[in-house]
Design a protein around this motif. Structure first.
Motif, PDB file in Angstrom:
ATOM      1  N   LEU A  91       0.832  -1.198   0.000  1.00  0.00           N
ATOM      2  CA  LEU A  91       0.000   0.000   0.000  1.00  0.00           C
ATOM      3  C   LEU A  91       0.874   1.259   0.000  1.00  0.00           C
ATOM      4  CD1 LEU A  91      -2.876   1.351   0.411  1.00  0.00           C
ATOM      5  CD2 LEU A  91      -2.305   1.321   2.843  1.00  0.00           C
ATOM      6  N   ARG A  92       1.870   1.277   0.900  1.00  0.00           N
ATOM      7  CA  ARG A  92       2.739   2.450   0.979  1.00  0.00           C
ATOM      8  C   ARG A  92       3.524   2.639  -0.322  1.00  0.00           C
ATOM      9  NH1 ARG A  92       3.145   0.428   6.395  1.00  0.00           N
ATOM     10  NH2 ARG A  92       4.946  -0.863   5.841  1.00  0.00           N
ATOM     11  N   ASP A  93       4.079   1.534  -0.856  1.00  0.00           N
ATOM     12  CA  ASP A  93       4.866   1.622  -2.086  1.00  0.00           C
ATOM     13  C   ASP A  93       4.020   2.111  -3.258  1.00  0.00           C
ATOM     14  OD1 ASP A  93       6.962   0.658  -0.620  1.00  0.00           O
ATOM     15  OD2 ASP A  93       6.881  -1.389  -1.427  1.00  0.00           O
ATOM     16  N   ARG A  95       1.165   3.752  -3.220  1.00  0.00           N
ATOM     17  CA  ARG A  95       0.717   5.141  -3.055  1.00  0.00           C
ATOM     18  C   ARG A  95       1.783   6.105  -3.590  1.00  0.00           C
ATOM     19  NH1 ARG A  95      -1.704   5.482   3.108  1.00  0.00           N
ATOM     20  NH2 ARG A  95      -3.897   5.056   2.622  1.00  0.00           N
ATOM     21  N   ASP A  96       3.052   5.812  -3.227  1.00  0.00           N
ATOM     22  CA  ASP A  96       4.145   6.671  -3.698  1.00  0.00           C
ATOM     23  C   ASP A  96       4.259   6.635  -5.210  1.00  0.00           C
ATOM     24  OD1 ASP A  96       4.695   7.295  -1.096  1.00  0.00           O
ATOM     25  OD2 ASP A  96       6.320   5.836  -0.870  1.00  0.00           O
ATOM     26  N   ARG A  97       3.989   5.483  -5.795  1.00  0.00           N
ATOM     27  CA  ARG A  97       4.211   5.310  -7.236  1.00  0.00           C
ATOM     28  C   ARG A  97       3.015   5.732  -8.081  1.00  0.00           C
ATOM     29  NH1 ARG A  97       6.625   0.665 -10.824  1.00  0.00           N
ATOM     30  NH2 ARG A  97       6.640   1.853 -12.736  1.00  0.00           N
ATOM     31  N   PHE A  98       1.805   5.360  -7.628  1.00  0.00           N
ATOM     32  CA  PHE A  98       0.629   5.542  -8.480  1.00  0.00           C
ATOM     33  C   PHE A  98      -0.366   6.585  -7.972  1.00  0.00           C
ATOM     34  CE2 PHE A  98       1.872   0.983  -8.960  1.00  0.00           C
ATOM     35  CZ  PHE A  98       2.418   1.101 -10.234  1.00  0.00           C
ATOM     36  N   GLY A  99      -0.095   7.150  -6.815  1.00  0.00           N
ATOM     37  CA  GLY A  99      -0.997   8.164  -6.281  1.00  0.00           C
ATOM     38  C   GLY A  99      -1.963   7.587  -5.268  1.00  0.00           C
ATOM     39  N   GLU A 100      -2.141   8.300  -4.158  1.00  0.00           N
ATOM     40  CA  GLU A 100      -2.953   7.783  -3.056  1.00  0.00           C
ATOM     41  C   GLU A 100      -4.393   7.535  -3.462  1.00  0.00           C
ATOM     42  OE1 GLU A 100      -4.086   9.157   1.510  1.00  0.00           O
ATOM     43  OE2 GLU A 100      -2.242   9.873   0.550  1.00  0.00           O
ATOM     44  N   GLN A 101      -4.930   8.366  -4.373  1.00  0.00           N
ATOM     45  CA  GLN A 101      -6.323   8.226  -4.760  1.00  0.00           C
ATOM     46  C   GLN A 101      -6.582   6.950  -5.563  1.00  0.00           C
ATOM     47  OE1 GLN A 101      -4.147  10.203  -6.075  1.00  0.00           O
ATOM     48  NE2 GLN A 101      -4.259  10.047  -8.319  1.00  0.00           N
ATOM     49  N   ASN A 102      -5.541   6.352  -6.117  1.00  0.00           N
ATOM     50  CA  ASN A 102      -5.693   5.155  -6.956  1.00  0.00           C
ATOM     51  C   ASN A 102      -5.537   3.840  -6.192  1.00  0.00           C
ATOM     52  OD1 ASN A 102      -6.160   6.410  -9.497  1.00  0.00           O
ATOM     53  ND2 ASN A 102      -3.975   6.911  -9.646  1.00  0.00           N
ATOM     54  N   ILE A 103      -5.151   3.907  -4.920  1.00  0.00           N
ATOM     55  CA  ILE A 103      -4.803   2.688  -4.188  1.00  0.00           C
ATOM     56  C   ILE A 103      -5.716   2.521  -2.981  1.00  0.00           C
ATOM     57  CG2 ILE A 103      -2.940   1.401  -3.077  1.00  0.00           C
ATOM     58  CD1 ILE A 103      -2.416   2.078  -6.013  1.00  0.00           C
ATOM     59  N   GLY A 104      -6.209   1.290  -2.807  1.00  0.00           N
ATOM     60  CA  GLY A 104      -7.010   0.955  -1.632  1.00  0.00           C
ATOM     61  C   GLY A 104      -6.438  -0.266  -0.943  1.00  0.00           C
TER      62      GLY A 104
END
Length: 897
Positions: A91-93, A95-104
């Motif tokens: 999740l942390r990785d 978020r950094d790579r693809f943007g927080e809004q795209n990851i759950g």
């Protein structure tokens, strides 16, 4: 959108601004062709990039859909991992790579942005999603999902949780691409073939190339030395034992402080130092108390990060390891609080921690790149005893060495212990990976969930699509071939007797068997008559006089047929009968016992000539003594008459002989003779019968092995029926309660929740009982100074009879599922729910902090299910919600922002 018919492709040069390895390009090409992939490659080789490609592809599709203003369902990717910690890290990785809004994230007790296009989750959560949808259909939970990444797919080997991976692959709709990422295993081709059969077109992408090659070293009290020979095929010759018998010497263990100093001097840090016990990890940190592994700049950075953490998370501090952390030294294991472990992981990733002492779980995919891995022992204790590491376990740990883009090589150091040396280390270093085996095991939850949406026939079809079933089919191939050979032989043998009328042959066999029995009776009657004759003779022997004619044969007269002899004298015997001194027809003197006399022929005239014979003085009167006769005795010996044939037989013997002759004649005239030699035909038929018996035995064994998993499923169904959870094959209300629960034994948990024993408990009491039913602590000597409340104890006591009944039925049906009811640690859960502060809680138990968190998190995970379980009283659901609020606080909550 059907991925297989309309794959979406990207320009790789735009997506990845660096050169891809051949296996990565091959995997991406297979995905773009609409196929699933099994990517089997060493740790650190870049497998994750292929999963990331599936993510990038989905996000690009969504960008195009948004630009076109389309109403099509947004594309999604599920990224599954075996561990919550690994899911949190992904999740942390991402978020950094693809943007927080795209990851759950979904991990059971945590749900963050669950409608995001990229959803990270544990594999178990993914399996649970699939339970509610008929197999092969895309339910609401998988709407818009293009691909599912199964990271660390070799976890199928995990004895406790391997079933989850098999179920996920079997249940997953064919429209969804699978991206299975696995460390190297010996049978990756079998895994791929199985997925191809049960899911859809699948390509194996195999690579044994390591971007950062490994060098193996052996650490001893004398230093670090290359482990292998120049060809990397065997142990370094310097470690080979000298020829000749050498006394067995206990090897000196290698000190951790010395080995870490060696690594520092040789520029081999940072390192992960694997030790197979929590206590060993903590002791190792203390052992190198005087050693600092960081420079001034790194020390300053460490101080900044650590002080900030201590300020924000005072309750997560591991006091004994703060000072070593400032020197670049840390421990990482399940007994440590998750927040502290996350700090260690982040500092290690930044290169500020130089050595981390970790248990084996760190090898399970968590991103902690190291230049060196140290494996402290080549054996470990397990719940099945002490054993050598498997090749796969060794390779998994060794594979953590070498940082891509940072190191030109990675180092793997094995350590001398009192029990293991370089020979054992070289053996593991040169072995290939172990094969994947199936851990597929049906559970009550599986049975109930399948039967809610499928017929019994569909459920059986699904069970028999497991990887375990697939492997059984392969491994049982020799048995199947043996059965085919037997069937061919039976057919051939039967063809050769096909012309024979079975009834006539049966009649012949009966007659043959009857004659055999009548002959046995005749032999018995003859023996009986002979015994009577001998008995009568022995009764007359004491009265026999010199000159009587005898027949001799026995222990002291070892002749082929009875020897005619004349009685000359008697001698004092050892029993009631005397010894007999006889002159045989062969002119030899013998001393015999009554047992050597087989005939006393009173019908023959007495030989008076013996009255003038003198027994040789050199013949002792002992049985078995033999002496040659003289010329005088020879003249008498020649006159001994031959033994006459018996003139009379017992009437029953004569009658039986006639019966046998009559049956023999009937057998000779039997109509079975028309088919040839009946004896040969019977032998052939008996051979066919033996072959058929063997064939039946082999078929039965094959059937048991072939349908083993289905039989386990049927056994679980029967137990569920006995408890009223199934009406035939339809789950009842009680069955639906159990089906909605996830745990080690869903039936036990469902029965407990529906029992009524928990309905009136307060929230802190309810969560305590649930902890007793859902968790276990395998640590020895667990203690806590707290006592459990009376209402909790009473509720557990009320469940005991149900537990006993379930144990009994599981034993009867050979079901080995745990039925937890733990008491030792549950007072901690109650006190935590009542608001006791964390430091006080930890001070009142022998459990490590990480163990307490694990118990509370597992309980929290179960409590979060209860509000969604059907047919439970509303009071129980409400209390479950209140209990969640009581225990879900730091450091129990995940703490993910």
């Amino acid at each position: 959108m059907d991925v297989s018919s309309a794959p979406f492709q990207l320009d790789l040069n735009q997506v990845f601004p660096f050169e891809l390895d051949a296996f990565q390009r091959e995997a991406i090409a297979a995905l773009d062709a609409g196929k699933s992939v099994v990517v089997c490659a060493p740790t650190g080789s870049g497998k994750t990039l292929i999963g990331e490609y599936a993510i990038i592809r989905a996000l690009k599709q969504n960008e195009e859909l948004a630009a076109q203003g389309g109403r099509l369902c947004p594309r999604r990717v599920f990224y599954t991992t075996p561990l919550k910690a690994l899911s949190n890290q992904k999740l942390r990785d991402f978020r950094d790579r693809f943007g927080e809004q795209n990851i759950g994230l979904l991990t059971g007790d945590v749900s963050i942005n669950r409608d995001a296009p990229i959803l990270v989750m544990t594999t178990e959560i993914f399996r649970n999603m699939l339970y509610g949808t008929p197999i092969g259909e895309v339910g609401t939970s998988l709407e818009g999902v293009d691909a599912v990444v199964l990271d660390e797919c070799h976890y199928m080997n995990d004895r406790q949780r391997g079933t989850v991976w098999e179920e996920s692959i079997i249940y997953c709709p064919r429209e969804v691409q699978l991206v299975a990422l696995s460390a190297t295993v010996a049978n990756s081709d079998q895994l791929t073939d199985w997925i191809d059969r049960v899911h859809g077109p699948t390509t194996l992408i195999y690579s044994d190339f390591r971007p950062v090659p490994l060098e193996f070293y052996f650490g001893s009290p004398k230093g670090l030395f290359p482990l292998l020979n120049e060809e990397k095929t065997a142990v370094n010759p310097r470690f080979k034992k000298k020829r000749g018998k050498q006394p067995r010497v206990r090897q000196e263990p290698t000190k951790i402080s010395f080995l870490v100093s060696q690594l520092q001097q040789r520029d081999m840090l940072p390192a992960i130092y694997f030790i197979f016990s929590r206590r060993g990890c903590d002791q190792a940190v203390q052992e190198i108390e005087t050693l600092s592994l960081v420079n001034e700049a790194e020390q300053a950075q460490l101080k900044t990060f650590i002080d900030l953490f201590l300020e924000r998370n005072p309750e997560a501090v591991r006091a004994s390891q703060i000072e070593p952390l400032y020197r670049g030294i840390a421990a990482h294991h399940a007994g440590i609080l998750p927040a502290w472990k996350v700090l260690v992981e982040e500092l290690f990733q930044r290169g500020l921690i130089k050595v981390v002492f970790a248990t084996e779980t760190l090898a399970a995919g968590i991103n902690m790149p190291a230049r060196t891995t140290v494996i402290s022992s080549l054996s470990k204790r397990t719940d099945r005893g002490h054993r050598l590491l498997t090749a796969s376990e060794f390779l998994q740990m060794a594979g953590r060495a070498g940082r891509r883009g940072m190191d030109d090589r990675g180092y793997v150091v094995t350590v001398q212990t009192p029990f293991e040396g370089a020979t054992e280390a070289a053996y593991l270093a040169t072995q290939g990976a172990d094969p994947l085996v199936s851990q597929f095991t049906p559970s009550y939850g599986m049975v109930l969930n399948l039967l809610q949406t499928h017929s019994e026939e569909e459920a059986r079809d699904l069970i028999e699509r497991s990887f375990g079933q697939y492997l059984s089919t392969l491994y049982l191939r020799p048995q199947q071939l043996a059965i085919a050979d037997l069937e061919a032989e039976v057919e051939q043998q039967q063809a050769q007797i096909a012309h024979v009328d079975a009834e006539i042959l049966n009649s012949y066999e009966k007659l043959h068997d009857r004659i055999k029995e009548e002959r046995r009776i005749l032999k018995y009657l003859q023996q009986q008559a002979q015994e009577l004759q001998v008995k009568d003779m022995h009764a007359a022997l004491p009265f026999a006089i010199a000159g009587s004619i005898l027949s001799l044969k026995g222990k002291y007269v070892p002749v082929a047929k009875p020897l005619p002899a004349v009685l000359v004298a008697k001698a004092q015997g050892g029993g009631q009968l005397p010894y007999f001194v006889c002159l045989g027809q062969d002119n030899r003197w013998r001393v015999v016992t009554a047992n050597d006399v087989v005939g006393l022929h009173a019908e023959l005239p007495r030989m008076a000539q013996v009255d003038h014979l003198t027994v040789p003085p050199e013949l002792p009167p002992k049985p078995g003594q033999v002496r040659s006769g003289s010329e005088e005795s020879a003249a008498i010996a020649q006159q001994i008459p031959p033994i006459p044939a018996p003139t009379e037989q017992a009437p029953e013997v004569v009658e039986q002989q006639a019966k046998v002759r009559e049956l023999d004649l009937e057998l000779q005239r039997h109509p079975a003779r028309q088919f040839g030699n009946p004896g040969h035909i019977l032998k052939r038929r008996k051979q066919v019968e033996r072959l058929l018996e063997e064939l039946g035995d082999r078929r039965a064994k094959l059937e048991r092995h072939t349908h083993r998993y289905w039989q386990e499923f049927v056994n679980l169904m029967e137990i569920l029926r006995r408890f009223g959870c199934l009406d035939g094959v339809v789950p009842t209300e009680l069955g639906q309660i159990a089906a909605a629960i996830r745990g080690d034994n869903e039936l036990w948990l469902g029965l407990a929740m529906a029992s009524g024993e928990l309905d009136d408990l307060d929230p802190h009491e309810l969560v305590t009982v649930c902890a007793a039913l859902t968790t276990e602590v395998s640590r020895p000597d667990v203690w806590t100074s707290y006592q459990v409340s009376a209402r909790v104890e009473s509720a557990l006591e009320g469940l005991r009879s149900t537990r006993r009944q379930l144990f009994k039925l599981q034993h009867q049906y050979q079901v080995a599922l745990p039925v937890w009811m733990e008491y030792d640690f549950i007072p901690l859960v109650e006190q935590w729910a009542l608001g006791v502060e964390w430091p006080e809680l930890c001070a009142n138990t022998s459990l490590d902090e990480g163990d307490i968190v694990r118990v509370l998190r597992r309980t929290l995970d179960f409590m979060s299910q209860l509000p969604h379980v059907p047919y439970l009283p509303s009071s129980l659901r409400d209390n479950a919600r209140r209990a969640i609020a009581l225990i879900d606080r730091f450091p129990v909550n995940e703490g993910i922002e």
